[in-house]
Scaffold this active site. Structure first.
Site, PDB file in Angstrom:
ATOM      1  N   LYS A  49      27.628   7.379   0.065  1.00  0.00           N
ATOM      2  CA  LYS A  49      27.766   8.449  -0.977  1.00  0.00           C
ATOM      3  C   LYS A  49      29.078   8.702  -1.866  1.00  0.00           C
ATOM      4  O   LYS A  49      28.492   9.160  -2.485  1.00  0.00           O
ATOM      5  CB  LYS A  49      28.368   9.099   0.485  1.00  0.00           C
ATOM      6  CG  LYS A  49      26.520   9.121   1.690  1.00  0.00           C
ATOM      7  CD  LYS A  49      26.913  10.032   2.531  1.00  0.00           C
ATOM      8  CE  LYS A  49      25.271   9.801   3.649  1.00  0.00           C
ATOM      9  NZ  LYS A  49      25.727  10.716   5.366  1.00  0.00           N
ATOM     10  N   GLN A  93      30.240  12.171   9.341  1.00  0.00           N
ATOM     11  CA  GLN A  93      29.369  10.990   8.888  1.00  0.00           C
ATOM     12  C   GLN A  93      28.993  11.271  10.775  1.00  0.00           C
ATOM     13  O   GLN A  93      30.041  10.649  11.577  1.00  0.00           O
ATOM     14  CB  GLN A  93      29.600   9.932   9.170  1.00  0.00           C
ATOM     15  CG  GLN A  93      28.997   8.872   8.819  1.00  0.00           C
ATOM     16  CD  GLN A  93      27.262   9.195   8.302  1.00  0.00           C
ATOM     17  OE1 GLN A  93      27.719   9.755   7.163  1.00  0.00           O
ATOM     18  NE2 GLN A  93      26.437   8.084   8.569  1.00  0.00           N
ATOM     19  N   ASP A 116      25.196  19.646   5.268  1.00  0.00           N
ATOM     20  CA  ASP A 116      23.847  18.164   6.136  1.00  0.00           C
ATOM     21  C   ASP A 116      22.784  19.260   6.798  1.00  0.00           C
ATOM     22  O   ASP A 116      22.082  19.182   7.147  1.00  0.00           O
ATOM     23  CB  ASP A 116      25.249  17.916   7.372  1.00  0.00           C
ATOM     24  CG  ASP A 116      25.404  16.128   6.960  1.00  0.00           C
ATOM     25  OD1 ASP A 116      24.621  15.939   6.213  1.00  0.00           O
ATOM     26  OD2 ASP A 116      26.285  15.620   7.440  1.00  0.00           O
TER      27      ASP A 116
HETATM   28  N1  GUN Z   1      24.463   9.886  10.486  1.00  0.00           N
HETATM   29  C1  GUN Z   1      23.194  10.018  10.195  1.00  0.00           C
HETATM   30  N2  GUN Z   1      22.897  10.366   9.172  1.00  0.00           N
HETATM   31  C2  GUN Z   1      22.890  11.484   8.894  1.00  0.00           C
HETATM   32  C3  GUN Z   1      23.339  12.068   7.986  1.00  0.00           C
HETATM   33  O1  GUN Z   1      22.265  12.815   7.408  1.00  0.00           O
HETATM   34  N3  GUN Z   1      24.659  12.950   8.062  1.00  0.00           N
HETATM   35  C4  GUN Z   1      25.333  12.930   8.442  1.00  0.00           C
HETATM   36  N4  GUN Z   1      26.247  13.523   8.523  1.00  0.00           N
HETATM   37  N5  GUN Z   1      24.978  11.928   9.639  1.00  0.00           N
HETATM   38  C5  GUN Z   1      24.313  10.687   9.231  1.00  0.00           C
END
Ligand code: GUN
Length: 281
Positions: A49, A93, A116
């Site tokens: 990211k 995350q 998100d």
């Molecule tokens: N863990 C797995 N997929 C995601 C996601 O799309 N966003 C976040 N914040 N955590 C995740």
């Protein structure tokens, strides 16, 4: 022989477009990424990211916190980032360590910075079709279909998995795209029979190579959201590629299918957040 949906290439093309749009806007979108603990898969996602941010011209801050971080400390950091003008998007995350209440953390993020789209305000807005942000993975799947010339309208879509992050929002986005949608899960009576009905099969159950060729209709479009690590260290999806590929018309590989699109949607959402903060959208 199925056509391979190349998520890496599609994602690269979209990131170039986003990079140009950001440069033309004169804005510097800012994303804060928070990782608590030392889950190796999460660490890889967070690194990717940050790399994507640098690639498209998004300023990023990362907070890599120890597993013992208290909920109060995490909520306090989110409170600070909610007020910070240079930060337009906040991503925590998941999964979080067990002692931290995930719901409380999601609720603490300002919905305007919730790139998100996990906050209940944003989830509700997606249900009604009035949204600023779409959740990264399901929106990435829809973009892959669109860029491959596949229209879900009037087609039977089966989503396998009902998580808040993928399955449930994926079903909604397919519904918005006028598909007829079935959601399957661990208690579904005859999963193979349901899957065989699908013109478009989206699999997000987190079990390596679970969907096999006998569960797929001839000519189906198969989207594999899974990301599992085999004992030999290799990455594999939820779909058994070797037996499904000969029956499918289109299929996504793992890696290089849905994965890169998740991050590309995050870049798009962060730019949207910056535009909204500047009163441009
Ligand atoms: N863990 C797995 N997929 C995601 C996601 O799309 N966003 C976040 N914040 N955590 C995740």
């Amino acid at each position: 022989m199925a056509k391979l949906i190349d998520g890496k290439a599609i994602s690269g093309a979209i990131r170039s477009e986003i990079k140009e749009e950001i440069a033309a806007s004169g804005l510097t979108p800012g994303l804060a990424v928070i990782l608590v603990g030392d889950d190796p898969a999460s660490a890889v996602y967070v690194r990717n990211k940050k790399r994507a941010c640098a690639e498209v011209g998004i300023y990023s801050e990362s907070y890599e916190l120890p597993a013992e971080t208290t909920q109060e400390e995490l909520l306090s950091l989110i409170g600070t980032l909610n007020k910070k003008d240079t930060i337009h998007g906040i991503l925590v995350q998941l999964p979080l360590p067990k002692h931290i209440d995930e719901k409380a953390v999601i609720l603490a993020i300002d919905p305007a910075k919730d790139v998100d789209a996990f906050h209940p305000v944003n989830v509700g807005r997606i249900v009604t079709g009035d949204y600023d942000y779409l959740p990264c993975t399901p929106a990435g799947v829809m973009t892959l279909l669109e860029r491959s010339g596949i229209d879900p309208k009037g087609r039977k879509c089966v989503v396998v998995g009902r998580s808040n992050i993928v399955g449930k929002p994926q079903a909604l986005l397919m519904l918005h795209a006028n598909a007829t949608v079935t959601v399957c899960h661990s208690k579904t009576a005859d999963l193979a029979a349901e899957c065989r009905q699908a013109d478009i099969l989206v699999v997000a159950i987190g079990r390596a190579d679970y969907i096999t060729g006998d569960m797929v209709k001839e000519g189906a479009v198969v989207i594999d959201v899974g990301m599992n690590r085999r004992a030999d260290g290799k990455l594999t999806g939820d779909v058994d590629f070797a037996s499904v590929e000969p029956k499918a018309s289109y299929i996504t590989p793992v890696p290089g299918g849905v994965g890169p699109m998740t991050i590309t949607t995050l870049m798009k959402n962060t730019f949207t957040a910056a535009k909204r903060a500047a009163g441009l959208k």
